[in-house]
Scaffold this active site. Structure first.
Site, PDB file in Angstrom:
ATOM      1  N   GLY A 236       0.838  -1.205   0.000  1.00  0.00           N
ATOM      2  CA  GLY A 236       0.000   0.000   0.000  1.00  0.00           C
ATOM      3  C   GLY A 236       0.864   1.243   0.000  1.00  0.00           C
ATOM      4  O   GLY A 236       2.048   1.197  -0.365  1.00  0.00           O
ATOM      5  N   SER A 237       0.282   2.349   0.429  1.00  0.00           N
ATOM      6  CA  SER A 237       0.990   3.627   0.315  1.00  0.00           C
ATOM      7  C   SER A 237       2.102   3.758   1.357  1.00  0.00           C
ATOM      8  O   SER A 237       2.080   3.107   2.411  1.00  0.00           O
ATOM      9  CB  SER A 237      -0.001   4.772   0.499  1.00  0.00           C
ATOM     10  OG  SER A 237      -0.510   4.729   1.817  1.00  0.00           O
ATOM     11  N   THR A 240       0.759   4.883   4.833  1.00  0.00           N
ATOM     12  CA  THR A 240       0.262   3.808   5.703  1.00  0.00           C
ATOM     13  C   THR A 240       1.414   2.902   6.150  1.00  0.00           C
ATOM     14  O   THR A 240       1.444   2.459   7.298  1.00  0.00           O
ATOM     15  CB  THR A 240      -0.816   2.972   4.963  1.00  0.00           C
ATOM     16  OG1 THR A 240      -1.789   3.860   4.430  1.00  0.00           O
ATOM     17  CG2 THR A 240      -1.505   2.001   5.893  1.00  0.00           C
ATOM     18  N   GLU A 259       5.632  -3.164   1.261  1.00  0.00           N
ATOM     19  CA  GLU A 259       5.742  -2.893  -0.184  1.00  0.00           C
ATOM     20  C   GLU A 259       4.967  -1.611  -0.434  1.00  0.00           C
ATOM     21  O   GLU A 259       3.744  -1.623  -0.454  1.00  0.00           O
ATOM     22  CB  GLU A 259       5.112  -4.038  -0.995  1.00  0.00           C
ATOM     23  CG  GLU A 259       5.812  -5.369  -0.860  1.00  0.00           C
ATOM     24  CD  GLU A 259       7.131  -5.428  -1.629  1.00  0.00           C
ATOM     25  OE1 GLU A 259       7.541  -4.414  -2.215  1.00  0.00           O
ATOM     26  OE2 GLU A 259       7.731  -6.514  -1.621  1.00  0.00           O
ATOM     27  N   CYS A 294       2.246   0.441  -8.830  1.00  0.00           N
ATOM     28  CA  CYS A 294       3.276   0.970  -7.909  1.00  0.00           C
ATOM     29  C   CYS A 294       4.606   1.234  -8.609  1.00  0.00           C
ATOM     30  O   CYS A 294       5.301   2.195  -8.325  1.00  0.00           O
ATOM     31  CB  CYS A 294       3.475   0.013  -6.757  1.00  0.00           C
ATOM     32  SG  CYS A 294       3.877  -1.654  -7.291  1.00  0.00           S
TER      33      CYS A 294
HETATM   34  P1  NAD Z   1      -3.378   2.565   1.314  1.00  0.00           P
HETATM   35  O1  NAD Z   1      -2.123   2.656   2.089  1.00  0.00           O
HETATM   36  O2  NAD Z   1      -4.374   3.656   1.452  1.00  0.00           O
HETATM   37  O3  NAD Z   1      -4.173   1.217   1.700  1.00  0.00           O
HETATM   38  C1  NAD Z   1      -3.559  -0.047   1.590  1.00  0.00           C
HETATM   39  C2  NAD Z   1      -4.164  -0.964   2.643  1.00  0.00           C
HETATM   40  O4  NAD Z   1      -3.848  -0.469   3.935  1.00  0.00           O
HETATM   41  C3  NAD Z   1      -5.689  -1.074   2.573  1.00  0.00           C
HETATM   42  O5  NAD Z   1      -6.069  -2.404   2.815  1.00  0.00           O
HETATM   43  C4  NAD Z   1      -6.139  -0.171   3.701  1.00  0.00           C
HETATM   44  O6  NAD Z   1      -7.394  -0.521   4.273  1.00  0.00           O
HETATM   45  C5  NAD Z   1      -5.026  -0.393   4.713  1.00  0.00           C
HETATM   46  N1  NAD Z   1      -4.895   0.694   5.700  1.00  0.00           N
HETATM   47  C6  NAD Z   1      -5.386   1.957   5.636  1.00  0.00           C
HETATM   48  N2  NAD Z   1      -5.063   2.635   6.771  1.00  0.00           N
HETATM   49  C7  NAD Z   1      -4.350   1.780   7.537  1.00  0.00           C
HETATM   50  C8  NAD Z   1      -3.738   1.875   8.811  1.00  0.00           C
HETATM   51  N3  NAD Z   1      -3.805   2.986   9.543  1.00  0.00           N
HETATM   52  N4  NAD Z   1      -3.076   0.812   9.300  1.00  0.00           N
HETATM   53  C9  NAD Z   1      -2.984  -0.325   8.577  1.00  0.00           C
HETATM   54  N5  NAD Z   1      -3.554  -0.488   7.365  1.00  0.00           N
HETATM   55  C10 NAD Z   1      -4.228   0.547   6.855  1.00  0.00           C
HETATM   56  O7  NAD Z   1      -2.949   2.346  -0.192  1.00  0.00           O
HETATM   57  P2  NAD Z   1      -3.912   2.228  -1.471  1.00  0.00           P
HETATM   58  O8  NAD Z   1      -4.435   3.570  -1.798  1.00  0.00           O
HETATM   59  O9  NAD Z   1      -4.852   1.109  -1.264  1.00  0.00           O
HETATM   60  O10 NAD Z   1      -2.887   1.746  -2.606  1.00  0.00           O
HETATM   61  C11 NAD Z   1      -2.118   2.599  -3.376  1.00  0.00           C
HETATM   62  C12 NAD Z   1      -0.679   2.595  -2.886  1.00  0.00           C
HETATM   63  O11 NAD Z   1      -0.200   1.252  -2.848  1.00  0.00           O
HETATM   64  C13 NAD Z   1       0.263   3.341  -3.810  1.00  0.00           C
HETATM   65  O12 NAD Z   1       1.104   4.141  -3.028  1.00  0.00           O
HETATM   66  C14 NAD Z   1       1.072   2.225  -4.494  1.00  0.00           C
HETATM   67  O13 NAD Z   1       2.344   2.605  -4.916  1.00  0.00           O
HETATM   68  C15 NAD Z   1       1.110   1.196  -3.417  1.00  0.00           C
HETATM   69  N6  NAD Z   1       1.365  -0.138  -3.970  1.00  0.00           N
HETATM   70  C16 NAD Z   1       2.593  -0.704  -3.769  1.00  0.00           C
HETATM   71  C17 NAD Z   1       2.892  -1.952  -4.330  1.00  0.00           C
HETATM   72  C18 NAD Z   1       4.254  -2.591  -4.141  1.00  0.00           C
HETATM   73  O14 NAD Z   1       4.374  -3.793  -4.375  1.00  0.00           O
HETATM   74  N7  NAD Z   1       5.272  -1.849  -3.753  1.00  0.00           N
HETATM   75  C19 NAD Z   1       1.921  -2.622  -5.090  1.00  0.00           C
HETATM   76  C20 NAD Z   1       0.667  -2.024  -5.272  1.00  0.00           C
HETATM   77  C21 NAD Z   1       0.407  -0.778  -4.703  1.00  0.00           C
END
Ligand code: NAD
Length: 487
Positions: A236-237, A240, A259, A294
């Site tokens: 995720g981001s 987070t 990641e 990503c």
């Molecule tokens: P996000 O961080 O908003 O959410 C990702 C996950 O984290 C979701 O399941 C969400 O519910 C959970 N989350 C939200 N708040 C949280 C908290 N406080 N504690 C724990 N978990 C929490 O990201 P997104 O908008 O879903 O995805 C986009 C991002 O993901 C982009 O930055 C992208 O680059 C990244 N990404 C990285 C990879 C990689 O392999 N490096 C792959 C795909 C996406």
């Protein structure tokens, strides 16, 4: 042709815990509409402490009873391959679920994402009986083994942009090494993973080994801080990811893998002899799925000497990535995930306009009903431009020129991120030099994104740490136990 949404499409929205879908008494849920179509999605339950406890306890019980952990590699492999076979029959259905939730083109799911998720399952299934532990050199009378053991209950938290692939990157190595897992997919794309959990159970995975609970950040935090979870595996981001690294070990130390986001560089040198291929590859990788990947190469670092010629080619290639209806059988490009994300992309686009950068916008005949954004190329940027520093996660390419290759490397490394990179050149020394000095988890030479499932994937710096994919991923879900024998 516009594909029809089947009237009898069965969308399962209940969490999958201890081998079946569980109805919840909670009144906490999200109401959602498909971001791209006039289609109401079933509500998304927000699991809280009760459901989190239930899922973690089921995972813990299944780990302790050893029914799965102690199965032979051959039996484990058989179950996984059954899941892959079932998925092949259900590609259309899984693609429809992912398309409806994300607004990404259904063709992407049918031709790319779901087949890739199947490949991940097959790869890990086939690997499990081909990995070995270690033994130290034998001194007379002593024998030291270095073995890998499962952690117990682990947690997977994933993003929405590719609902099944990163989820399988985590589920497969985790449970094949003997762990039990609780997955928490994004609140914006949960349905296909719920369905897949059922496939695993039907194929013979014992109950409790794979649980999928729905919810948001609060649900995820409950899982992360639960006393019985031993490893946290996140996609995720960066925002987070940082939060997770702060809270994961608040009560007790846990293994984590992050990641996160990226701002990957694509360096094109004057020594590149195939600018056509470079332009084609760049356009495909930055504008695919509206830039919501990503590792998308969102920074072009182009040699001044060849920039005009290269942009001419790049502009032509970009015309191919105009968003359409995600259900159009001729479309490869759908829309952005949500109104909120559309507004974020628009905000940074406006900053780019305010900075008075050179810009080309590919607005022709865009399908406007979803939150789609036209492909945009900002060029001749200065390195302090916000466009070169922040992850946009949209169809915006930011370009900067350089005069010598050391300058290009400096620009590439002037970033908080370090996920992926690419160098286009036909000078061997230059390729070798750049690929050693650019700071990123992966560097592609005269290609991009063609790393198969057998290549480790992950970042450095604010892109995180830990590796998905390949047999190296098995290490993430285990600890090393040294067994020392001295008579
Ligand atoms: P996000 O961080 O908003 O959410 C990702 C996950 O984290 C979701 O399941 C969400 O519910 C959970 N989350 C939200 N708040 C949280 C908290 N406080 N504690 C724990 N978990 C929490 O990201 P997104 O908008 O879903 O995805 C986009 C991002 O993901 C982009 O930055 C992208 O680059 C990244 N990404 C990285 C990879 C990689 O392999 N490096 C792959 C795909 C996406």
């Amino acid at each position: 042709m516009i594909l029809k949404i089947p009237k009898n499409l069965n969308i399962e929205n209940r969490p999958f815990i201890n081998g079946s879908f569980k109805s919840l008494k909670t009144n906490k849920f999200l109401k959602r509409k498909s971001p791209s179509l006039d289609y109401s999605l079933p509500k998304l339950f927000l699991c809280r402490e009760n459901e989190v406890n239930y899922a973690v306890n089921s995972a813990k019980n299944s780990f302790q009873d050893g029914l799965w952990k102690n199965k032979s590699s051959k039996e484990k492999k058989k179950i996984f391959l059954k899941v892959a076979t079932k998925m092949k029959k259900k590609i259309q259905e899984l693609s429809m679920l992912d398309c409806l939730e994300t607004g990404r083109a259904i063709n992407n799911f049918k031709r790319d994402s779901i087949p890739k998720a199947i490949e991940v399952i097959e790869y890990f299934a086939e690997s499990i009986d081909k990995i070995y532990d270690n033994m130290t050199p034998l001194d007379l009378g002593s024998m030291n083994l270095i073995t890998r053991k499962p952690l117990g209950v682990v947690v997977g938290i994933t993003s929405w942009n590719d609902p099944l692939v990163p989820a399988m990157w985590k589920v497969c190595p985790a449970i094949l090494m003997g762990n039990s897992i609780v997955m928490k997919p994004s609140e914006l794309s949960s349905f296909s993973l719920l369905r897949l959990a059922e496939f695993f159970f039907e194929a013979g995975l014992p109950k409790g080994v794979l649980n999928v609970i729905t919810g948001d950040g609060i649900t995820a935090e409950n899982l992360i801080q639960h006393k019985d979870t031993n490893g946290i595996y996140f996609t995720g981001s960066t925002k987070t990811g940082k939060k997770i690294s702060q809270i994961a070990s608040k009560n007790r130390i846990k293994k984590i893998s992050l990641e996160c986001g990226g701002k990957s560089s694509f360096i094109v040198s004057r020594n590149c002899t195939n600018l056509n291929k470079a332009a084609k590859t760049l356009a495909k990788n930055i504008f695919y799925n509206q830039g919501q990947i990503c590792s998308a190469p969102s920074r072009l670092i182009i040699d001044k000497k060849i920039s005009s010629l290269f942009f001419e080619k790049l502009f032509k290639e970009t015309e191919k990535y105009i968003p359409k209806n995600p259900l159009d059988s001729n479309s490869e490009i759908g829309g952005l995930i949500s109104k909120k994300h559309y507004q974020n992309v628009k905000k940074i686009f406006n900053i780019g306009l305010k900075e008075k950068n050179s810009v080309k916008i590919f607005n022709k005949k865009r399908w406007k009903k979803n939150y789609s954004f036209p492909p945009v190329i900002f060029y001749n940027l200065k390195n302090n431009s916000k466009l070169l520093q922040e992850e946009i996660f949209g169809p915006i390419l930011s370009c900067i020129e350089y005069s010598d290759i050391n300058e290009a490397i400096k620009i590439a490394n002037n970033s908080q991120y370090g996920l992926a990179s690419s160098i286009w050149s036909n000078n061997f020394e230059e390729i070798h030099y750049v690929s050693n000095l650019v700071e990123a988890g992966i560097i592609h030479i005269n290609s991009y994104g063609e790393d198969g499932i057998n290549i480790p994937f992950g970042g450095i710096k604010n892109s995180g740490f830990g590796r998905d994919k390949s047999i190296f991923a098995f290490q993430e879900y285990t600890y090393i136990k040294s067994i020392v024998y001295k008579p």
